[in-house]
Design a protein around this motif. Structure first.
Motif, PDB file in Angstrom:
ATOM      1  N   SER A  20      82.795  67.024 -30.723  1.00 36.18           N
ATOM      2  CA  SER A  20      84.245  66.820 -30.733  1.00 36.18           C
ATOM      3  C   SER A  20      84.661  66.334 -32.104  1.00 36.18           C
ATOM      4  CB  SER A  20      84.692  65.834 -29.644  1.00 36.18           C
ATOM      5  OG  SER A  20      84.289  64.519 -29.920  1.00 36.18           O
ATOM      6  N   VAL A  21      85.953  66.469 -32.383  1.00 38.00           N
ATOM      7  CA  VAL A  21      86.464  66.221 -33.721  1.00 38.00           C
ATOM      8  C   VAL A  21      87.786  65.473 -33.628  1.00 38.00           C
ATOM      9  CG1 VAL A  21      87.520  68.521 -33.719  1.00 38.00           C
ATOM     10  CG2 VAL A  21      87.127  67.366 -35.870  1.00 38.00           C
ATOM     11  N   CYS A  22      88.008  64.561 -34.588  1.00 37.22           N
ATOM     12  CA  CYS A  22      89.222  63.766 -34.608  1.00 37.22           C
ATOM     13  C   CYS A  22      89.635  63.524 -36.056  1.00 37.22           C
ATOM     14  CB  CYS A  22      88.989  62.430 -33.896  1.00 37.22           C
ATOM     15  SG  CYS A  22      90.473  61.486 -33.563  1.00 37.22           S
ATOM     16  N   LEU A  23      90.939  63.551 -36.323  1.00 42.40           N
ATOM     17  CA  LEU A  23      91.490  63.331 -37.657  1.00 42.40           C
ATOM     18  C   LEU A  23      92.328  62.064 -37.633  1.00 42.40           C
ATOM     19  CD1 LEU A  23      92.642  67.003 -38.084  1.00 42.40           C
ATOM     20  CD2 LEU A  23      90.793  65.952 -39.401  1.00 42.40           C
ATOM     21  N   THR A  24      91.984  61.096 -38.491  1.00 38.55           N
ATOM     22  CA  THR A  24      92.693  59.819 -38.501  1.00 38.55           C
ATOM     23  C   THR A  24      93.696  59.706 -39.638  1.00 38.55           C
ATOM     24  OG1 THR A  24      91.086  58.668 -39.903  1.00 38.55           O
ATOM     25  CG2 THR A  24      90.618  58.737 -37.534  1.00 38.55           C
ATOM     26  N   GLY A  25      93.756  60.703 -40.511  1.00 36.46           N
ATOM     27  CA  GLY A  25      94.639  60.649 -41.663  1.00 36.46           C
ATOM     28  C   GLY A  25      93.893  60.448 -42.959  1.00 36.46           C
ATOM     29  N   ASP A  26      92.765  59.724 -42.892  1.00 38.18           N
ATOM     30  CA  ASP A  26      91.966  59.539 -44.107  1.00 38.18           C
ATOM     31  C   ASP A  26      90.494  59.894 -43.900  1.00 38.18           C
ATOM     32  OD1 ASP A  26      91.165  57.444 -42.515  1.00 38.18           O
ATOM     33  OD2 ASP A  26      91.736  55.864 -43.921  1.00 38.18           O
ATOM     34  N   ARG A  27      90.146  60.306 -42.696  1.00 39.20           N
ATOM     35  CA  ARG A  27      88.761  60.710 -42.468  1.00 39.20           C
ATOM     36  C   ARG A  27      88.684  61.661 -41.281  1.00 39.20           C
ATOM     37  NH1 ARG A  27      86.015  55.143 -39.989  1.00 39.20           N
ATOM     38  NH2 ARG A  27      87.774  54.592 -38.640  1.00 39.20           N
ATOM     39  N   LEU A  28      87.623  62.433 -41.286  1.00 41.32           N
ATOM     40  CA  LEU A  28      87.252  63.319 -40.197  1.00 41.32           C
ATOM     41  C   LEU A  28      86.123  62.634 -39.431  1.00 41.32           C
ATOM     42  CD1 LEU A  28      87.084  66.145 -38.753  1.00 41.32           C
ATOM     43  CD2 LEU A  28      85.549  66.835 -40.604  1.00 41.32           C
ATOM     44  N   VAL A  29      86.293  62.481 -38.125  1.00 45.34           N
ATOM     45  CA  VAL A  29      85.287  61.834 -37.277  1.00 45.34           C
ATOM     46  C   VAL A  29      84.759  62.867 -36.283  1.00 45.34           C
ATOM     47  CG1 VAL A  29      84.785  59.899 -35.737  1.00 45.34           C
ATOM     48  CG2 VAL A  29      86.542  59.656 -37.521  1.00 45.34           C
ATOM     49  N   VAL A  30      83.444  62.874 -36.099  1.00 49.01           N
ATOM     50  CA  VAL A  30      82.792  63.871 -35.262  1.00 49.01           C
ATOM     51  C   VAL A  30      81.752  63.192 -34.374  1.00 49.01           C
ATOM     52  CG1 VAL A  30      81.319  65.938 -35.281  1.00 49.01           C
ATOM     53  CG2 VAL A  30      83.124  65.687 -36.991  1.00 49.01           C
ATOM     54  N   THR A  31      81.742  63.520 -33.085  1.00 47.58           N
ATOM     55  CA  THR A  31      80.645  63.116 -32.213  1.00 47.58           C
ATOM     56  C   THR A  31      79.601  64.232 -32.191  1.00 47.58           C
ATOM     57  OG1 THR A  31      81.881  63.984 -30.319  1.00 47.58           O
ATOM     58  CG2 THR A  31      81.970  61.596 -30.703  1.00 47.58           C
ATOM     59  N   SER A  32      78.394  63.882 -31.730  1.00 42.74           N
ATOM     60  CA  SER A  32      77.335  64.887 -31.654  1.00 42.74           C
ATOM     61  C   SER A  32      76.412  64.559 -30.487  1.00 42.74           C
ATOM     62  CB  SER A  32      76.553  64.944 -32.973  1.00 42.74           C
ATOM     63  OG  SER A  32      75.848  63.735 -33.213  1.00 42.74           O
ATOM     64  N   ALA A  33      75.447  65.463 -30.235  1.00 46.19           N
ATOM     65  CA  ALA A  33      74.566  65.326 -29.079  1.00 46.19           C
ATOM     66  C   ALA A  33      73.109  65.564 -29.464  1.00 46.19           C
ATOM     67  CB  ALA A  33      74.973  66.318 -27.993  1.00 46.19           C
ATOM     68  N   ARG A  34      72.220  64.853 -28.763  1.00 51.71           N
ATOM     69  CA  ARG A  34      70.775  65.041 -28.946  1.00 51.71           C
ATOM     70  C   ARG A  34      70.166  65.889 -27.832  1.00 51.71           C
ATOM     71  NH1 ARG A  34      68.208  61.048 -32.149  1.00 51.71           N
ATOM     72  NH2 ARG A  34      66.369  60.974 -30.830  1.00 51.71           N
ATOM     73  N   ILE A  35      70.897  66.056 -26.748  1.00 55.38           N
ATOM     74  CA  ILE A  35      70.350  66.717 -25.569  1.00 55.38           C
ATOM     75  C   ILE A  35      69.831  68.114 -25.915  1.00 55.38           C
ATOM     76  CG2 ILE A  35      72.585  67.665 -24.845  1.00 55.38           C
ATOM     77  CD1 ILE A  35      71.706  67.074 -21.940  1.00 55.38           C
ATOM     78  N   GLY A  36      68.638  68.419 -25.418  1.00 55.93           N
ATOM     79  CA  GLY A  36      68.070  69.747 -25.597  1.00 55.93           C
ATOM     80  C   GLY A  36      67.344  69.988 -26.910  1.00 55.93           C
ATOM     81  N   LEU A  37      67.376  69.016 -27.824  1.00 62.03           N
ATOM     82  CA  LEU A  37      66.715  69.190 -29.114  1.00 62.03           C
ATOM     83  C   LEU A  37      65.266  68.719 -29.023  1.00 62.03           C
ATOM     84  CD1 LEU A  37      69.485  67.958 -31.597  1.00 62.03           C
ATOM     85  CD2 LEU A  37      68.901  70.326 -30.987  1.00 62.03           C
ATOM     86  N   ASP A  38      64.335  69.553 -29.439  1.00 59.78           N
ATOM     87  CA  ASP A  38      62.919  69.184 -29.389  1.00 59.78           C
ATOM     88  C   ASP A  38      62.573  68.121 -30.423  1.00 59.78           C
ATOM     89  OD1 ASP A  38      62.413  70.986 -27.328  1.00 59.78           O
ATOM     90  OD2 ASP A  38      61.996  72.640 -28.729  1.00 59.78           O
ATOM     91  N   ASP A  39      63.198  68.194 -31.569  1.00 60.98           N
ATOM     92  CA  ASP A  39      62.888  67.262 -32.651  1.00 60.98           C
ATOM     93  C   ASP A  39      64.187  66.802 -33.322  1.00 60.98           C
ATOM     94  OD1 ASP A  39      61.489  65.741 -34.485  1.00 60.98           O
ATOM     95  OD2 ASP A  39      61.115  67.441 -35.839  1.00 60.98           O
TER      96      ASP A  39
END
Length: 289
Positions: free
Chosen positions: A242-261
């Motif tokens: 997911s992505v969010c714009l605060t006016g001075d930065r771009l914020v992003v969430t991420s996921a580890r699920i399903g990654l072997d390494d």
């Protein structure tokens, strides 16, 4: 189309999340969920302190939207409910309870008219098992779309007349006209199709451009209102969600699920300086909320 060269990212310390999602910027607060653990978090203003848990549910929490009068509307478990400031959930409806597949709610958002929209999906990603639901101001819940696989978003234009919805498993973002009075949707038109990765969480910026996290491709894309790819921002996580714009930065969430390494940034909440105005999260208005 431009591609940002080597953006400088920072990560909030602490936990790396299995399925971080649902970033919302509201009243200078940044909130997100870890879907499968059922937790809602708030991010501190700086990246020196770990996210603070706001609530924890005994079932998955897909996303929340601020509720007029306080608290949150939550897409959780097999339905939607009111999540109070005390962390307790009061159910409004559970439309996916007893479905043919084992289902859970996924991404959700309020629109500029105060309606709440929430997608559902099968745990095993069964094709076409998911739906998009609309919660109206009178508290009634309606199935707005069916036959979806992994619905993400939706995201709305500033006037609420246009809805963007990603069906992530199919790699496509659709656009719909929205009736201002009823919330009924017009027929879909294909807005954008990705050749690699899957469109995930989305937001519309102050200029009317659509931003989408791209799961599996380590990037965020910005699309012009006509669907043209305008900008690509590389992300140091394979599965941005997911992505969010605060006016001075771009914020992003991420996921580890399903990654072997998984790497250190996989599952992190990340930010990079960006001079781009976003739009604060819309507030849901529900009778009895």
């Amino acid at each position: 189309m431009t591609t940002d060269a080597d953006p400088v990212w920072s990560a909030w310390p602490g936990e790396r999340f299995e399925l971080g999602e649902g970033l919302r910027y509201w009243q200078h607060r940044l909130l997100f969920v870890d879907i499968l653990s059922g937790r809602l978090f708030e991010l501190p203003d700086d990246a020196d302190h770990a996210p603070r848990m706001v609530a924890e549910l005994p079932e998955p929490l897909g996303a929340v939207a601020p509720l007029a009068g306080g608290g949150w509307i939550a897409a959780a478990g097999t339905g939607v409910g009111v999540l109070g400031d005390d962390g307790r959930l009061r159910w409004i409806a559970r439309p996916e309870e007893g479905a043919a597949f084992r289902m859970r709610m996924n991404d959700a958002v309020a629109d500029p008219h105060g309606r709440f929209w929430a997608g559902s999906m099968a745990y095993d990603g069964a094709p076409g098992a998911g739906s998009l639901y609309r919660l109206d101001a009178d508290g009634s819940l309606h199935r707005a779309l069916e036959g979806l696989t992994v619905p993400n978003g939706p995201a709305f234009s500033a006037d609420g007349a246009t809805m963007y919805l990603a069906d992530s498993a199919r790699g496509v973002i659709h656009r719909y006209a929205v009736d201002e009075d009823t919330g009924e949707l017009g027929g879909p038109t294909e807005f954008a199709t990705l050749s690699s990765g899957s469109p995930d969480g989305m937001t519309v910026d102050a200029e009317g451009f659509l931003w989408s996290a791209v799961w599996g491709a380590g990037r965020v894309c910005r699309f012009a209102p006509d669907g043209t790819l305008d900008r690509v921002v590389p992300v140091p996580a394979v599965q941005p969600t997911s992505v969010c714009l605060t006016g001075d930065r771009l914020v992003v969430t991420s996921a580890r699920i399903g990654l072997d390494d998984p790497g250190d940034s996989d599952g992190a909440v990340l930010s990079t300086p960006l001079d781009q105005l976003g739009v604060p999260a819309c507030v849901a208005t529900v009778a009895g909320g």
